[in-house]
Design a protein around this motif. Structure first.
Motif, PDB file in Angstrom:
ATOM      1  N   ASP A  63       0.820  -1.212   0.000  1.00 33.81           N
ATOM      2  CA  ASP A  63       0.000   0.000   0.000  1.00 33.81           C
ATOM      3  C   ASP A  63       0.856   1.264   0.000  1.00 33.81           C
ATOM      4  O   ASP A  63       0.599   2.226   0.732  1.00 33.81           O
ATOM      5  N   GLY A  64       1.906   1.254  -0.828  1.00 39.08           N
ATOM      6  CA  GLY A  64       2.752   2.431  -0.988  1.00 39.08           C
ATOM      7  C   GLY A  64       3.902   2.539  -0.017  1.00 39.08           C
ATOM      8  O   GLY A  64       4.698   3.476  -0.113  1.00 39.08           O
ATOM      9  N   ILE A  65       4.032   1.599   0.912  1.00 39.83           N
ATOM     10  CA  ILE A  65       5.085   1.647   1.929  1.00 39.83           C
ATOM     11  C   ILE A  65       6.121   0.569   1.640  1.00 39.83           C
ATOM     12  O   ILE A  65       5.791  -0.612   1.535  1.00 39.83           O
ATOM     13  N   SER A  66       7.384   0.965   1.519  1.00 42.19           N
ATOM     14  CA  SER A  66       8.470   0.005   1.307  1.00 42.19           C
ATOM     15  C   SER A  66       8.708  -0.790   2.583  1.00 42.19           C
ATOM     16  O   SER A  66       8.678  -0.236   3.688  1.00 42.19           O
ATOM     17  N   LEU A  67       8.968  -2.081   2.434  1.00 46.31           N
ATOM     18  CA  LEU A  67       9.159  -2.958   3.569  1.00 46.31           C
ATOM     19  C   LEU A  67      10.573  -3.509   3.589  1.00 46.31           C
ATOM     20  O   LEU A  67      11.178  -3.755   2.541  1.00 46.31           O
ATOM     21  N   ASP A  68      11.092  -3.713   4.782  1.00 51.09           N
ATOM     22  CA  ASP A  68      12.369  -4.385   4.973  1.00 51.09           C
ATOM     23  C   ASP A  68      12.079  -5.834   5.363  1.00 51.09           C
ATOM     24  O   ASP A  68      10.938  -6.192   5.690  1.00 51.09           O
ATOM     25  N   PHE A  69      13.095  -6.663   5.350  1.00 50.34           N
ATOM     26  CA  PHE A  69      12.886  -8.064   5.733  1.00 50.34           C
ATOM     27  C   PHE A  69      12.352  -8.184   7.158  1.00 50.34           C
ATOM     28  O   PHE A  69      11.539  -9.062   7.449  1.00 50.34           O
TER      29      PHE A  69
END
Length: 553
Positions: free
Chosen positions: A182-188
């Protein structure tokens, strides 16, 4: 051919290209609750006979049920690799006309291309028609800000932005996690501890569908990464097919062909009589090679079954909410089976060589001991022999424009209007889906110019038996190797074109090889492309080459 076109609303290229959720919400002109829901499922790197209803021994009861309740398509043509297929499906146009080539991502070496902002996309059209739009899976149509699903019409999504990744929450081609929600970059570290990509995509789509307000229709796009390399499975799934492929791919090819023939999913005149295997004969392999390749195929099959189980979870959700019969379900492969021999090699290969600028596989961090196959630090694929066993009787595989690279096993289920249990052999391409959904939804989203630019045609009236055909006999479909169109007058370029019963193709026999002479095949008589007719019909070859250059830039 001039397309039939009804009244439209005109939009500027800027508005179409830059429309996010708020912009597209403002375009909704009315609620259309009577429109069908739409579910599109894509399997990645899967061969023509890799699910049960197309000839496989792999356990795929959920896909088989849907396929037999719908119409199976045995002449749907995709593209030779992931990104151009998705471009065709989501825009209705040829990849070379809609993909903007960008620099490769600096850390992983993967492609940074995107869909040109001014090009309308399927989900944008459906959003305009009152649909809620959801996605869970592989995007591969633009990894950079401004080109991800949030900017291209999806309301909710969880996506892998790039072409390949670890199935578990760990790095693979680089230290970057290429996930976005939803437009938010995620890290592991943002992923759940029990993250397995196929499971998580399914969990997310079920979440979206369960929270959906049923006052409006929805479009759900589930482009699974499975069973794309690197082949990985949860530990308790690793041995589901243990020992099943010890006889090898030469035996499997014949068994698959026999079952596919019995199921009636192969085209007329398909046979193995002239088929020439390109992999080393199984009996000529060393015992070590046999063990590694058969183990890789075991894990591949487990991934397909896991994906099928996951699709079953989505179907159960639709059944429990009384939405299944109101949903058009489309399943398709994205191209032919992948042939990489990663299970046998831990050094440079056609996918990561400097000549191609492909993904930089960190072999120093990979453990490809056979005991480690399928775990998060392995990097394997099933190899040329098992891949071509899954595309036979067609020649070729992923990355090639032969029928084994282009034909996608697919089906459409919608019992309200489509009779189940049939196999349809009409020539289709991925570009036909966009105009078909325009037809289904009676959409007025596209300007006349954009509508006329579509390369596909709606097949809805044909597939629902309201019409005996759906396009002119002079229709052609072309593929240019790569995303760049050939220069005017250039005759030595890679590509293929199908027009009527004839197909021309000019492509290296190996990924790094030089171009061939143009070859010509009669697909009605020779769907396996074994009998080259180019020397017998040079005028047909020249006409088709000219059509490819003029109509498919």
């Amino acid at each position: 051919m001039q397309k039939q076109w009804s009244s439209v609303i005109l939009f500027s290229a800027y508005l179409i290209g830059c429309s996010g959720n708020n912009d597209l919400n403002s375009l909704n002109i009315e609620d259309k609750p009577n429109k069908p829901n739409i579910l599109i499922i894509v399997a990645d790197d899967i061969g023509f006979t890799d699910i049960g209803s197309f000839g496989s021994e792999i356990n795929t009861p959920n896909l088989d049920r849907l396929a037999l309740e719908g119409v199976r398509l045995n002449n749907l043509h995709a593209n030779s690799s992931c990104q151009p297929m998705r471009a065709m499906l989501m825009t209705g146009m040829s990849p070379s006309s809609v993909i903007q080539n960008g620099p490769r991502l600096p850390r992983s070496g993967e492609r940074g291309n995107w869909i040109k902002p001014e090009v309308p996309m399927l989900q944008e059209m459906l959003k305009h028609e009152g649909y809620s739009t959801y996605m869970a899976g592989k995007w591969d149509l633009g990894p950079l800000p401004g080109h991800t699903p949030i900017s291209r019409g999806f309301d909710r999504y969880f996506t892998q932005l790039n072409g390949s990744a670890n199935y578990f929450p760990a790095p693979l081609l680089s230290e970057d996690a290429m996930y976005e929600e939803d437009g938010i970059s995620l890290d592991f570290k943002d992923l759940p501890d029990d993250f397995y990509a196929t499971k998580h995509y399914t969990d997310k789509m079920i979440e979206y569908l369960e929270s959906h307000n049923q006052d409006s229709p929805w479009f759900a796009f589930v482009p699974y990464t499975a069973p794309h390399w690197p082949l990985m499975l949860p530990e308790d799934w690793l041995d589901r097919y243990k020992g099943q492929y010890e006889e090898g791919y030469d035996v499997l090819r014949k068994e698959r062909f026999k079952k596919a023939t019995e199921l009636g999913v192969l085209p007329k005149n398909a046979n193995l009589n002239s088929y020439k295997p390109t992999a080393t004969l199984w009996n000529d392999l060393s015992m070590d090679e046999k063990m590694k390749l058969s183990r890789a195929q075991e894990i591949f099959s487990g991934m397909v079954e896991y994906m099928d189980m996951s699709i079953g979870r989505i179907i159960q959700t639709l059944e429990s909410t009384n939405q299944l019969e109101d949903t058009i379900i489309i399943y398709t492969a994205d191209h032919g089976a992948s042939r990489a021999d990663y299970a046998l090699s831990t050094n440079l290969n056609p996918y990561d060589s400097k000549n191609l600028g492909g993904p930089r596989i960190p072999w120093d961090k990979i453990n490809n001991n056979i005991e480690n196959f399928g775990y998060s630090d392995s990097f394997i694929d099933r190899g040329l022999g098992f891949a071509t066993a899954a595309t036979a009787p067609f020649k070729g595989s992923k990355s090639f424009l032969d029928e084994g690279g282009l034909r996608a096993a697919a089906f459409i289920r919608y019992p309200k209007e489509i009779k189940g249990g049939e196999v349809d052999s009409t020539f289709l391409t991925m570009m036909d889906f966009f105009p078909t959904f325009i037809d289904i939804t009676d959409s007025n989203f596209l300007s006349e110019e954009d509508y006329q630019a579509l390369k596909g045609d709606s097949f809805w009236k044909y597939i629902t038996k309201q019409a005996s055909s759906f396009r002119d006999e002079d229709f052609s479909a072309g593929w240019i190797r790569g995303n760049d169109a050939p220069a005017e007058g250039q005759n030595n370029f890679g590509g293929a074109l199908i027009k009527g019963k004839y197909k021309i193709i000019n492509m290296p026999q190996e990924r790094l090889g030089s171009y061939t002479e143009w070859r010509l095949y009669n697909l009605d008589e020779d769907p396996g492309e074994h009998n080259d007719l180019a020397k017998n019909y040079p005028n047909i070859v020249n006409d088709l080459v000219n059509t490819l250059q003029s109509d498919w830039p």
